[in-house]
Scaffold this motif. Structure first.
Motif, PDB file in Angstrom:
ATOM      1  N   ALA A  54       0.828  -1.207   0.000  1.00  0.00           N
ATOM      2  CA  ALA A  54       0.000   0.000   0.000  1.00  0.00           C
ATOM      3  C   ALA A  54       0.861   1.255   0.000  1.00  0.00           C
ATOM      4  CB  ALA A  54      -0.934  -0.008   1.209  1.00  0.00           C
ATOM      5  N   ALA A  55       2.113   1.133   0.506  1.00  0.00           N
ATOM      6  CA  ALA A  55       2.962   2.316   0.662  1.00  0.00           C
ATOM      7  C   ALA A  55       3.753   2.641  -0.607  1.00  0.00           C
ATOM      8  CB  ALA A  55       3.931   2.107   1.827  1.00  0.00           C
ATOM      9  N   MET A  56       3.727   1.757  -1.596  1.00  0.00           N
ATOM     10  CA  MET A  56       4.628   1.923  -2.732  1.00  0.00           C
ATOM     11  C   MET A  56       3.852   2.311  -3.999  1.00  0.00           C
ATOM     12  SD  MET A  56       7.461  -0.918  -3.801  1.00  0.00           S
ATOM     13  CE  MET A  56       7.777  -1.346  -2.102  1.00  0.00           C
ATOM     14  N   PRO A  57       4.401   3.234  -4.813  1.00  0.00           N
ATOM     15  CA  PRO A  57       3.721   3.551  -6.073  1.00  0.00           C
ATOM     16  C   PRO A  57       3.584   2.287  -6.930  1.00  0.00           C
ATOM     17  CG  PRO A  57       5.512   5.107  -5.645  1.00  0.00           C
ATOM     18  CD  PRO A  57       5.628   4.014  -4.630  1.00  0.00           C
ATOM     19  N   ALA A  84      -5.144  -7.155  -5.261  1.00  0.00           N
ATOM     20  CA  ALA A  84      -6.332  -6.297  -5.235  1.00  0.00           C
ATOM     21  C   ALA A  84      -6.022  -4.974  -4.540  1.00  0.00           C
ATOM     22  CB  ALA A  84      -7.491  -7.017  -4.543  1.00  0.00           C
ATOM     23  N   THR A  85      -5.247  -5.032  -3.438  1.00  0.00           N
ATOM     24  CA  THR A  85      -4.825  -3.809  -2.744  1.00  0.00           C
ATOM     25  C   THR A  85      -4.091  -2.883  -3.714  1.00  0.00           C
ATOM     26  OG1 THR A  85      -4.570  -5.040  -0.690  1.00  0.00           O
ATOM     27  CG2 THR A  85      -3.416  -2.925  -0.821  1.00  0.00           C
ATOM     28  N   MET A  86      -3.173  -3.483  -4.474  1.00  0.00           N
ATOM     29  CA  MET A  86      -2.373  -2.736  -5.436  1.00  0.00           C
ATOM     30  C   MET A  86      -3.261  -2.140  -6.532  1.00  0.00           C
ATOM     31  SD  MET A  86       0.882  -4.428  -7.364  1.00  0.00           S
ATOM     32  CE  MET A  86       0.379  -4.739  -9.046  1.00  0.00           C
ATOM     33  N   LEU A  87      -4.199  -2.936  -7.048  1.00  0.00           N
ATOM     34  CA  LEU A  87      -5.034  -2.465  -8.161  1.00  0.00           C
ATOM     35  C   LEU A  87      -6.045  -1.407  -7.702  1.00  0.00           C
ATOM     36  CD1 LEU A  87      -5.670  -5.802 -10.122  1.00  0.00           C
ATOM     37  CD2 LEU A  87      -4.066  -3.966 -10.681  1.00  0.00           C
ATOM     38  N   GLU A  88      -6.542  -1.556  -6.478  1.00  0.00           N
ATOM     39  CA  GLU A  88      -7.467  -0.532  -5.968  1.00  0.00           C
ATOM     40  C   GLU A  88      -6.740   0.802  -5.839  1.00  0.00           C
ATOM     41  OE1 GLU A  88     -10.581  -0.669  -5.754  1.00  0.00           O
ATOM     42  OE2 GLU A  88     -11.044  -2.806  -5.772  1.00  0.00           O
ATOM     43  N   GLN A  89      -5.477   0.715  -5.409  1.00  0.00           N
ATOM     44  CA  GLN A  89      -4.691   1.947  -5.324  1.00  0.00           C
ATOM     45  C   GLN A  89      -4.446   2.529  -6.718  1.00  0.00           C
ATOM     46  OE1 GLN A  89      -1.025   1.727  -2.982  1.00  0.00           O
ATOM     47  NE2 GLN A  89      -0.302   3.512  -4.134  1.00  0.00           N
ATOM     48  N   ALA A  90      -4.179   1.631  -7.685  1.00  0.00           N
ATOM     49  CA  ALA A  90      -3.958   2.081  -9.066  1.00  0.00           C
ATOM     50  C   ALA A  90      -5.215   2.738  -9.633  1.00  0.00           C
ATOM     51  CB  ALA A  90      -3.527   0.894  -9.935  1.00  0.00           C
ATOM     52  N   LYS A  91      -6.402   2.252  -9.216  1.00  0.00           N
ATOM     53  CA  LYS A  91      -7.650   2.893  -9.628  1.00  0.00           C
ATOM     54  C   LYS A  91      -7.747   4.289  -9.026  1.00  0.00           C
ATOM     55  CE  LYS A  91     -11.604   0.454  -9.441  1.00  0.00           C
ATOM     56  NZ  LYS A  91     -12.560  -0.681  -9.190  1.00  0.00           N
ATOM     57  N   ARG A  92      -7.428   4.395  -7.727  1.00  0.00           N
ATOM     58  CA  ARG A  92      -7.546   5.680  -7.039  1.00  0.00           C
ATOM     59  C   ARG A  92      -6.592   6.725  -7.614  1.00  0.00           C
ATOM     60  NH1 ARG A  92      -8.183   2.515  -2.463  1.00  0.00           N
ATOM     61  NH2 ARG A  92      -5.974   2.652  -2.001  1.00  0.00           N
ATOM     62  N   PRO A 118      -8.168   2.562 -15.285  1.00  0.00           N
ATOM     63  CA  PRO A 118      -9.502   3.178 -15.281  1.00  0.00           C
ATOM     64  C   PRO A 118     -10.280   2.850 -14.013  1.00  0.00           C
ATOM     65  CG  PRO A 118      -9.072   2.095 -17.391  1.00  0.00           C
ATOM     66  CD  PRO A 118      -7.947   1.715 -16.479  1.00  0.00           C
ATOM     67  N   SER A 119     -11.096   3.802 -13.585  1.00  0.00           N
ATOM     68  CA  SER A 119     -11.815   3.649 -12.314  1.00  0.00           C
ATOM     69  C   SER A 119     -12.922   2.598 -12.409  1.00  0.00           C
ATOM     70  CB  SER A 119     -12.402   4.989 -11.873  1.00  0.00           C
ATOM     71  OG  SER A 119     -13.306   5.447 -12.867  1.00  0.00           O
ATOM     72  N   ASP A 120     -13.324   2.209 -13.638  1.00  0.00           N
ATOM     73  CA  ASP A 120     -14.362   1.176 -13.740  1.00  0.00           C
ATOM     74  C   ASP A 120     -13.749  -0.221 -13.907  1.00  0.00           C
ATOM     75  OD1 ASP A 120     -13.390   1.271 -16.314  1.00  0.00           O
ATOM     76  OD2 ASP A 120     -15.362   1.215 -17.270  1.00  0.00           O
ATOM     77  N   THR A 121     -12.435  -0.352 -13.658  1.00  0.00           N
ATOM     78  CA  THR A 121     -11.786  -1.661 -13.768  1.00  0.00           C
ATOM     79  C   THR A 121     -12.437  -2.682 -12.832  1.00  0.00           C
ATOM     80  OG1 THR A 121      -9.674  -0.612 -14.302  1.00  0.00           O
ATOM     81  CG2 THR A 121      -9.584  -2.881 -13.497  1.00  0.00           C
ATOM     82  N   ASP A 122     -12.765  -3.850 -13.359  1.00  0.00           N
ATOM     83  CA  ASP A 122     -13.245  -4.962 -12.533  1.00  0.00           C
ATOM     84  C   ASP A 122     -12.008  -5.690 -11.999  1.00  0.00           C
ATOM     85  OD1 ASP A 122     -14.087  -7.525 -11.617  1.00  0.00           O
ATOM     86  OD2 ASP A 122     -15.903  -7.365 -12.830  1.00  0.00           O
TER      87      ASP A 122
END
Lengths: 204, 204
Positions: free
Chosen positions: B88-91, B146-154, B159-163
């Motif tokens: 969560a702490a890393m780009p 999922a943690t990483m991808l949710e951050q990538a969405k934020r 894209p924010s609509d990524t499943d």
């Protein structure tokens, strides 16, 4: 094939083959492979299910893997797939919509799950089976999908720098991976899943 | 094996277990599963490889599938995976770059191919093995991804609509699908492949 020896009661090596016997053996080999894998589908079991003697099988195939490979080939090549010119003539989104129901039904079927499981399960221990499945089932579908994706790149539906081979792996990989997970999807869930997958791929 | 001397002639069921014996049995069960699959990894072979008697195995595990499931659990849970707070702490791009080499080495290894092949190959015939692998190996990795991808969405990387679940299936599915194909990749090719896969997913 042209093995020495002959069944008790058969006449000569040169006699014409009985296509119905071959078809029964291939069908039995395919079914047993799907049910029990390459190691569980013994020549003895295959012969018994086909209603023939073991020698009848040995006379026609030099190895069990050859027989199972040909059985997979015979079973998967009869299935429907749109022709390449049909694919090239249709807008990508329309094609994706059109294929969705058929693909959802196929992917959610217990037979597909079992076949994929056994083929993947044989890929390291019996590589010739994966090679046959790859050549006869996967390659034609990859070619058709590549035709579709190249057209989608040209018409701007997906980015022009899309790596088509990787995207095909992502789509086919997701479906096969999903159906082998615990709690496999039914056709309704598979339809929703494929729609999300096509959307994520930029096709819908 | 360190001799808690047991087997034909052992004393009582209540005596303390020998962890070294258990570890040897689990290791043997894991190796044989990877080499020969669930059907080929018999209790007899497992006991022989672990250097113990069959009764020593039967006394500890009520079924072969239970033993193999626990062996998979023991083998896969020792591997490295970044902690969730570290993720969560890393780009996201930095993380993807950082994980690339390690993932390429792991995915291209013959052991990974063989394990994936056997787990996938057991998913229909021995569902408890896939369930164990799923719970102990896949789920923690999916949570981290999922943690990483949710951050990538934020942060707008994807894209924010990524499943997220579908995208994880596409990434993990592509890798497992790729390594089981004929002509499997070496680590160099796998690195190129993962880079293309991360790029296609919007992460690089």
């Amino acid at each position: 094939m042209s093995g020495a020896g002959s069944d008790p009661g058969s006449r000569s090596r040169g006699r014409p083959r009985d296509p119905a016997v071959e078809a029964a053996i291939l069908r039995a080999a395919y079914e047993l492979f799907v049910e029990r894998g390459a190691d569980g589908a013994s020549i003895e079991r295959i012969a018994k299910r086909a209603g023939v003697g073991k020698l009848t099988v040995y006379r026609r195939w030099s190895s069990k893997d050859d027989l199972i490979a040909q059985a997979i080939e015979a079973a998967v090549e009869t299935r429907n797939w749109p022709a390449n010119d049909e694919l090239a003539a249709m807008p990508v989104r329309e094609l994706a919509e059109r294929m969705l129901d058929q693909q959802a039904e196929a992917a959610a079927s217990p037979e597909f799950r079992a076949l994929v499981s056994q083929v993947f399960g044989s890929s390291v221990s019996h590589p010739s089976l994966m090679e046959t499945y790859w050549r006869h089932y996967i390659v034609p579908r990859r070619r058709a999908t590549a035709t579709m994706l190249e057209q989608a790149k040209r018409d701007g539906t997906i980015p022009s720098d899309t790596d088509v081979e990787v995207l095909i792996d992502m789509m086919a990989g997701a479906v096969t991976y999903r159906v082998l997970q615990p709690d496999p999807p039914d056709a309704t869930e598979m339809r929703r899943y494929l729609r999300a997958l096509y959307h994520q791929s930029g096709l819908l």
